[in-house]
Design an enzyme around this catalytic site. Structure first.
Site, PDB file in Angstrom:
ATOM      1  N   GLY A   1       2.584   5.454  13.030  1.00 47.34           N
ATOM      2  CA  GLY A   1       3.349   4.289  13.478  1.00 47.34           C
ATOM      3  C   GLY A   1       2.815   3.743  14.793  1.00 47.34           C
TER       4      GLY A   1
ATOM      5  N   LYS B   1       0.883  -1.173   0.000  1.00 46.85           N
ATOM      6  CA  LYS B   1       0.000   0.000   0.000  1.00 46.85           C
ATOM      7  C   LYS B   1       0.921   1.223   0.000  1.00 46.85           C
ATOM      8  CE  LYS B   1      -1.787   3.067   2.096  1.00 46.85           C
ATOM      9  NZ  LYS B   1      -1.606   4.532   1.802  1.00 46.85           N
TER      10      LYS B   1
ATOM     11  N   GLU C   1       9.539   2.187  10.826  1.00 47.26           N
ATOM     12  CA  GLU C   1      10.598   3.147  10.526  1.00 47.26           C
ATOM     13  C   GLU C   1       9.945   4.520  10.544  1.00 47.26           C
ATOM     14  OE1 GLU C   1      13.876   3.750  10.793  1.00 47.26           O
ATOM     15  OE2 GLU C   1      13.785   1.705  10.028  1.00 47.26           O
TER      16      GLU C   1
END
Ligand code: UN1
Length: 516
Positions: free
Chosen positions: A238, A180, A255
């Site tokens: 995240g 995605k 990350e």
């Protein structure tokens, strides 16, 4: 304007066919240098489209994980060769789609080529271990196994390189993938996937679902048949990904952001440090997780460094990255432009001095895009928000310090820990910095951007969750270890119990060893 033809209406790539979103909804990808230029129209996918893609990946899994490693490696190597063949076209598409200047876009594609060549070698080098067993006539060894179907969610700032860091090793390890990509760089992701297809990737091994995080990304993270998630993006997202994966006990590699700094010590070569600061702060218009958004300078060289920096910043040419001579391209979209400008106001309100830039550029053709003038704040102190928060734009902050100790403390004073750099000619200072800087990557006499794929990439603290991409252990992220024991003694041997019975009980080992 550019001469490239529009990508026109594209579809999700599911089982090697392009299909629209089941809802029929679409979104546009626009050129940030000329906001009226539509690069392409893409499906706005939701959970049903993600489910289709996961099913395709699931159907392809048995065949792909059973494909010999060297054969998988050859497809990845071929993809690297095709990226090389198409490097210029892909770089131009990238500049048009997300704005980074052409020379940097070429570097982005090159990083993917490097990663492909590197990872392809793992096809014949993905060693397991053979280790001694504690028992006689018993063989002990390890091998890597894929997770199964994995999800990769990638950002727009390195729209080919970062997908390559995730997709190549994921495929190499035998996983099948649903990608995605960011909604701001779908055309680049589509070309990347088409190249893998042309390289010979079997149907359904890589599927691409376009759309937004809250709709497509979230569905991918939560899909029960997706065994692991690899995410690069902002800290706030995240955290959501980690929470969802934690609840599902799903593997996840994050990350996230950076608030990287260049430390300039009093003995540094100032011209070199200014070269590094400009590249670190304004490369990709500051839209890198490795951007140098803090410049921590020892007081004896503060004015010399700052004067040079400001005069060189004033010379930077802002514009469409496809035009020769342009140094800094646009920021990615209108909302990011607003966010960058908001930080200028925050910095001023906090009492920092806006020494240059700090404006939405509206001169001539620049008004057609989302351009921000390269901005330097001076008189910044460590607690200010502009010294703590990731801005992701062409804004950097100069902070003065009085010693190496203070420089290291200030450099370490943020929640992030991706990339930190020191400019010095004193070996002892350099090694102190290497040891004490809290970051996954440290540079000496080089700026904060410049990671090479054969070294691990990633950060400490809130920059991630302890994982590293690329580097010699790149496959560790994308595979699980299986330990295998083969007992060929023909009798029950109990580990820890029948082991070295002779030495542990004090009985005479020679009897058993010699059989006498
Ligand atoms: C990123 O900013 O997300 O070292 C990746 C660098 C590049 C990679 C940056 N090779 O800046």
């Amino acid at each position: 304007m550019t001469s490239e033809a529009a990508v026109a209406e594209a579809g999700n790539l599911i089982a090697a066919a392009q299909s629209p979103a089941r809802s029929g909804r679409t979104f546009e990808s626009r050129n940030p240098a000329h906001s009226h230029d539509v690069v392409g129209v893409f499906p706005r996918s939701d959970a049903t489209d993600v489910d289709d893609a996961v099913r395709a990946a699931q159907a392809a899994l048995r065949g792909w994980r059973g494909t010999p490693w060297p054969a998988r490696g050859e497809i990845i190597l071929r993809a690297a060769e095709l990226l090389q063949r198409d490097k210029e076209a892909l770089a131009r598409l990238m500049t048009r789609e997300m704005g980074k200047v052409l020379v940097e876009a070429r570097g982005d594609v090159q990083e993917a080529i490097d990663m492909g060549i590197f990872i392809a070698g793992e096809g014949r080098r993905a060693f397991g271990e053979t280790v001694p067993s504690e028992l006689r006539h018993k063989w002990a060894m390890t091998m890597r196994q894929p997770f199964g179907v994995v999800g990769c969610i990638t950002p727009w700032n390195f729209p080919v390189a970062i997908p390559s860091w995730k997709v190549f090793p994921a495929l190499m390890a035998g996983n099948t993938v649903v990608l995605k990509p960011a909604e701001d760089s779908p055309a680049c992701a589509l070309r990347f996937a088409e190249i893998l297809e042309e390289a010979g990737l079997p149907v359904g091994v890589l599927n691409v679902v376009f759309g937004f995080g809250e709709e497509a990304g979230d569905a991918l993270v939560r899909h029960p048949d997706v065994k692991a998630i690899f995410f690069t993006g902002g800290v706030a997202t995240g955290r959501l990904v980690a929470e969802a994966c934690g609840r599902l006990l799903k593997k996840c590699s994050l990350e996230l952001g950076g608030k990287n700094a260049i430390v300039v010590l009093a003995d540094a070569d100032l011209e070199l440090a200014v070269d590094g600061a400009l590249w670190g702060a304004f490369g990709t218009a500051g839209q890198r997780c490795t951007a140098a958004s803090r410049l921590i300078v020892e007081r004896p060289v503060l004015s010399g460094f700052t004067e040079r920096l400001l005069s060189r910043t004033a010379d930077l040419r802002l514009g469409d990255g496809l035009e020769p001579g342009v140094d800094v391209g646009p920021v990615i979209n209108q909302s990011q432009l607003g966010r960058v400008h908001e930080y200028t106001k925050i910095g001023e309100a906090e009492g920092a001095r806006r020494a240059i830039g700090g404006e939405i550029a509206r001169d001539g053709a620049l008004a057609e895009g989302w351009f921000y003038t390269p901005t330097v704040f001076t008189g910044v102190t460590p607690a200010m928000r502009i010294a703590q928060e990731e801005i992701f734009g062409p804004t950097t902050a100069v902070l003065a310090v009085d010693s190496l100790d203070e420089a290291l403390d200030v450099a370490n004073s943020t929640r992030y820990g991706l990339s930190l750099s020191v400019y010095t000619n004193d070996l002892r200072c350099a090694f102190r910095a290497i040891d004490e800087l809290e970051s996954g990557i440290v540079y000496v006499n080089a700026p904060t951007s410049g990671a090479e794929i054969q070294l691990p990439f990633g950060g400490v603290k809130d920059t991630g969750n302890g994982h590293r991409e690329a580097g010699g252990r790149a496959l560790d992220e994308f595979s699980e270890w299986k330990s295998i024991y083969i007992d060929h003694s023909g009798r029950l041997q109990r580990a820890q119990i029948d082991t070295y019975e002779e030495t542990r009980t004090g009985s005479q080992p020679s009897n058993k060893v010699s059989g006498q």
